[in-house]
Design an enzyme around this catalytic site. Structure first.
Site, PDB file in Angstrom:
ATOM      1  N   CYS A  52       9.206  -5.578   3.669  1.00 38.01           N
ATOM      2  CA  CYS A  52       8.243  -5.591   4.779  1.00 38.01           C
ATOM      3  C   CYS A  52       8.933  -5.822   6.122  1.00 38.01           C
ATOM      4  O   CYS A  52       9.665  -6.794   6.304  1.00 38.01           O
ATOM      5  CB  CYS A  52       7.196  -6.672   4.530  1.00 38.01           C
ATOM      6  N   GLY A 111       1.490 -10.433   9.558  1.00 38.35           N
ATOM      7  CA  GLY A 111       1.178 -11.816   9.205  1.00 38.35           C
ATOM      8  C   GLY A 111       0.430 -11.980   7.905  1.00 38.35           C
ATOM      9  O   GLY A 111      -0.091 -11.024   7.334  1.00 38.35           O
ATOM     10  N   GLU A 112       0.416 -13.220   7.435  1.00 39.91           N
ATOM     11  CA  GLU A 112      -0.304 -13.564   6.212  1.00 39.91           C
ATOM     12  C   GLU A 112      -1.605 -14.267   6.622  1.00 39.91           C
ATOM     13  O   GLU A 112      -1.580 -15.424   7.071  1.00 39.91           O
ATOM     14  CB  GLU A 112       0.574 -14.473   5.340  1.00 39.91           C
ATOM     15  N   CYS A 115       8.741 -11.023   2.526  1.00 44.08           N
ATOM     16  CA  CYS A 115       8.757 -10.065   1.404  1.00 44.08           C
ATOM     17  C   CYS A 115       9.864  -9.040   1.674  1.00 44.08           C
ATOM     18  O   CYS A 115      10.046  -8.613   2.816  1.00 44.08           O
ATOM     19  CB  CYS A 115       7.404  -9.380   1.267  1.00 44.08           C
ATOM     20  N   CYS A 145       5.880 -13.187  10.300  1.00 47.45           N
ATOM     21  CA  CYS A 145       5.375 -13.730   9.037  1.00 47.45           C
ATOM     22  C   CYS A 145       6.470 -14.571   8.416  1.00 47.45           C
ATOM     23  O   CYS A 145       7.638 -14.191   8.427  1.00 47.45           O
ATOM     24  CB  CYS A 145       4.972 -12.611   8.092  1.00 47.45           C
ATOM     25  N   SER A 164      -1.737  -8.253  -2.627  1.00 42.66           N
ATOM     26  CA  SER A 164      -0.461  -7.547  -2.569  1.00 42.66           C
ATOM     27  C   SER A 164       0.344  -7.921  -3.803  1.00 42.66           C
ATOM     28  O   SER A 164       1.067  -8.912  -3.802  1.00 42.66           O
ATOM     29  CB  SER A 164       0.298  -7.960  -1.301  1.00 42.66           C
ATOM     30  N   LEU A 165       0.216  -7.130  -4.839  1.00 43.42           N
ATOM     31  CA  LEU A 165       0.824  -7.497  -6.126  1.00 43.42           C
ATOM     32  C   LEU A 165       2.273  -6.988  -6.217  1.00 43.42           C
ATOM     33  O   LEU A 165       3.200  -7.760  -6.414  1.00 43.42           O
ATOM     34  CB  LEU A 165      -0.042  -6.935  -7.264  1.00 43.42           C
ATOM     35  N   HIS A 166       2.435  -5.698  -6.168  1.00 37.73           N
ATOM     36  CA  HIS A 166       3.747  -5.033  -6.052  1.00 37.73           C
ATOM     37  C   HIS A 166       4.673  -5.141  -7.266  1.00 37.73           C
ATOM     38  O   HIS A 166       5.745  -4.514  -7.284  1.00 37.73           O
ATOM     39  CB  HIS A 166       4.531  -5.500  -4.814  1.00 37.73           C
TER      40      HIS A 166
HETATM   41  N1  SAH Z   1       0.440 -10.441   4.569  1.00 40.33           N
HETATM   42  C1  SAH Z   1      -0.605  -9.716   3.959  1.00 40.33           C
HETATM   43  C2  SAH Z   1      -1.186  -8.634   4.828  1.00 40.33           C
HETATM   44  C3  SAH Z   1      -0.233  -7.776   5.621  1.00 40.33           C
HETATM   45  S1  SAH Z   1       0.771  -6.639   4.775  1.00 40.33           S
HETATM   46  C4  SAH Z   1      -0.148  -9.151   2.641  1.00 40.33           C
HETATM   47  O1  SAH Z   1       1.037  -9.188   2.347  1.00 40.33           O
HETATM   48  O2  SAH Z   1      -1.012  -8.706   1.896  1.00 40.33           O
HETATM   49  C5  SAH Z   1      -0.315  -5.290   4.381  1.00 40.33           C
HETATM   50  C6  SAH Z   1       0.129  -4.445   3.184  1.00 40.33           C
HETATM   51  O3  SAH Z   1       1.240  -3.589   3.500  1.00 40.33           O
HETATM   52  C7  SAH Z   1       0.581  -5.312   2.032  1.00 40.33           C
HETATM   53  O4  SAH Z   1       0.089  -4.872   0.806  1.00 40.33           O
HETATM   54  C8  SAH Z   1       2.063  -5.146   2.111  1.00 40.33           C
HETATM   55  O5  SAH Z   1       2.642  -5.502   0.920  1.00 40.33           O
HETATM   56  C9  SAH Z   1       2.217  -3.695   2.484  1.00 40.33           C
HETATM   57  N2  SAH Z   1       3.552  -3.357   2.975  1.00 40.33           N
HETATM   58  C10 SAH Z   1       4.410  -4.178   3.608  1.00 40.33           C
HETATM   59  N3  SAH Z   1       5.547  -3.519   3.892  1.00 40.33           N
HETATM   60  C11 SAH Z   1       5.409  -2.261   3.430  1.00 40.33           C
HETATM   61  C12 SAH Z   1       6.249  -1.096   3.459  1.00 40.33           C
HETATM   62  N4  SAH Z   1       7.438  -1.106   4.032  1.00 40.33           N
HETATM   63  N5  SAH Z   1       5.780   0.032   2.904  1.00 40.33           N
HETATM   64  C13 SAH Z   1       4.541   0.060   2.367  1.00 40.33           C
HETATM   65  N6  SAH Z   1       3.713  -1.001   2.313  1.00 40.33           N
HETATM   66  C14 SAH Z   1       4.140  -2.159   2.838  1.00 40.33           C
HETATM   67 FE1  SF4 Z   2       4.879  -8.750   5.085  1.00 38.65          FE
HETATM   68 FE2  SF4 Z   2       2.539  -9.591   4.035  1.00 38.65          FE
HETATM   69 FE3  SF4 Z   2       4.889 -10.312   2.921  1.00 38.65          FE
HETATM   70 FE4  SF4 Z   2       4.194 -11.315   5.276  1.00 38.65          FE
HETATM   71  S1  SF4 Z   2       3.162 -11.649   3.325  1.00 38.65           S
HETATM   72  S2  SF4 Z   2       6.233 -10.552   4.718  1.00 38.65           S
HETATM   73  S3  SF4 Z   2       3.132  -9.564   6.209  1.00 38.65           S
HETATM   74  S4  SF4 Z   2       4.023  -8.206   3.056  1.00 38.65           S
END
Ligand code: SAH
Ligand code: SF4
Length: 379
Positions: free
Chosen positions: A123, A170-171, A120, A116, A224-226
């Site tokens: 991730c 991936g996104e 982030c 990806c 994916s707000l966070h």
């Molecule tokens: N790229 C997309 C979809 C894949 S990630 C996105 O970011 O939405 C799927 C979910 O897992 C997202 O909400 C992501 O933020 C979360 N995620 C990624 N890494 C994580 C981790 N280490 N622990 C918990 N959730 C995580």
């Molecule tokens: Fe991970 Fe989704 Fe962020 Fe890509 S967009 S780095 S898959 S959490």
């Protein structure tokens, strides 16, 4: 010198594209229905087994077309029944697909890209850098592979795929056309017949693509707000600097409100990271931020992996945060961690990506020695 003919892979063709393919080879459109049923309902990948097609057509198809799912490199089963497949895609990289059986339903988590580009900070996929977009056949091929494998098991409730979430590697919005085609096949009766409410696209917030999404599909949306403010989200989800909350949230609301079914809600994903975004004041800000967003909130306890020193909050912190949101009227759940003994939990999917961005090498260089890692998997 004889030219090698590139065969068309029928696995990733939507009904429309399949019809166009049959017309292009001088055949009737209705053949597409027969062939799609063989591929997706019966999981047949050999034209010779398609007994309701004449011999001449079977031979012709064998010359110009193929049904090719990505190669399965491994399949693991977790103690809790979660399954993970590692599959190799065209570029040579490997991506991961996870099946999570629960009472009365089975959710398949599908990857859209090898790696990806968005990086982030929490991730594992992001740390791998980026290699390539998956083709539509490689995205739907993950459903095909899982369906083949699960059907070979003794029938048990929860073994079949009732839900698909585009939450693997991936996104998805950065591989727009292929992901849309694959999701169309997931929902098509000639494909997997899954309801639009049960196919969910998760995005970190690629706003221009989000604006186009409603024109081509009506799947469920997860964001994916966070973080409850731009300053913190800029750090956790760097694409926020390009598309900040004041443009992102209205784009999500427009998508969901544009759907004919007015009861649909956006799923807000909020990965809880110890000491980073899990304080009571973050919950207060979140409550305020989401006031005009039709949503439910899914708190995801951070899943540790070796290149990160973030930690998962305590259960007390998770539940206090959840209560705060619930008391303000938000439907809020805490996502159960599944499959972490086979590295299949959210954010742990790393596959084996040939990183074209060289990001993973940089992360490896700056890697904290294991002894100093605060985050360990037994947390
Ligand atoms: N790229 C997309 C979809 C894949 S990630 C996105 O970011 O939405 C799927 C979910 O897992 C997202 O909400 C992501 O933020 C979360 N995620 C990624 N890494 C994580 C981790 N280490 N622990 C918990 N959730 C995580
Ligand atoms: Fe991970 Fe989704 Fe962020 Fe890509 S967009 S780095 S898959 S959490």
């Amino acid at each position: 010198m004889s030219e090698t003919l590139q065969k068309t892979n029928l696995l990733g063709l939507t009904r429309e594209k399949m019809e166009a393919f049959f017309v292009s080879i001088g055949e009737k459109k209705f053949r597409s229905e027969q062939v799609m049923k063989w591929i997706h309902h019966h999981r047949v990948d050999d034209f010779e087994q398609m007994t309701n097609l004449g011999k001449a057509l079977r031979e012709k198809l064998g010359q110009v077309a193929e049904i090719r799912a990505p190669e399965v490199v491994s399949e693991d089963i977790s103690d809790d029944g979660t399954r993970k497949w590692v599959v190799r895609v065209t570029s040579g990289s490997c991506v991961e697909t996870v099946f999570i059986p629960e009472d009365g339903r089975g959710t398949l988590c599908v990857s859209s890209q090898a790696g990806c580009a968005l990086d982030c900070s929490f991730c594992s996929t992001g740390k791998q850098g980026f290699d390539s977009d998956l083709t539509a056949a490689e995205v739907i091929g993950q459903v095909w592979i899982a369906a083949c494998s699960l059907n070979n098991q003794p029938a048990k409730i929860g073994r079949s795929i009732t839900n698909v979430v585009m939450m693997g590697m991936g996104e998805p919005l950065l591989n727009f056309d292929n992901v849309v085609d694959a999701m169309t096949l997931m929902m098509d009766d000639l494909g997997y017949g899954i309801s639009k409410r049960r196919v969910t696209l998760s995005t970190s917030g690629v706003v221009p693509a989000l604006n186009r999404l409603a024109e081509v599909t009506d799947v469920s949306l997860a964001l994916s707000l966070h973080a409850p403010n731009n300053a913190l989200r800029d750090q956790l989800v760097p694409i926020n600097k390009k598309y900040p909350l004041e443009v992102l949230l209205p784009a999500c609301v427009d998508y969901i409100q544009g759907l004919p079914d007015k009861s649909r809600r956006i799923t807000i994903e909020y990965t809880m990271i110890d000491g980073v975004n899990d304080r009571p004041e973050h919950a207060v800000e979140l409550i305020d931020l989401l006031q005009s967003v039709p949503c439910k909130i899914n708190l995801i306890p951070f899943n540790p992996f070796s290149l990160s020193d973030y930690r998962r909050p305590s259960n007390n912190t998770l539940h206090r945060f959840q209560r705060q949101l619930q008391e303000s009227g938000y439907n809020t759940t805490i996502r159960k961690t599944r499959g972490d003994d086979i590295d299949a939990a959210c954010g742990q999917l790393a596959g084996a990506v040939q990183d074209r961005t060289r990001r993973s090498a940089r992360y490896q260089q700056n890697r904290v020695e294991p002894d100093n890692l605060i985050a360990v998997r037994s947390l």
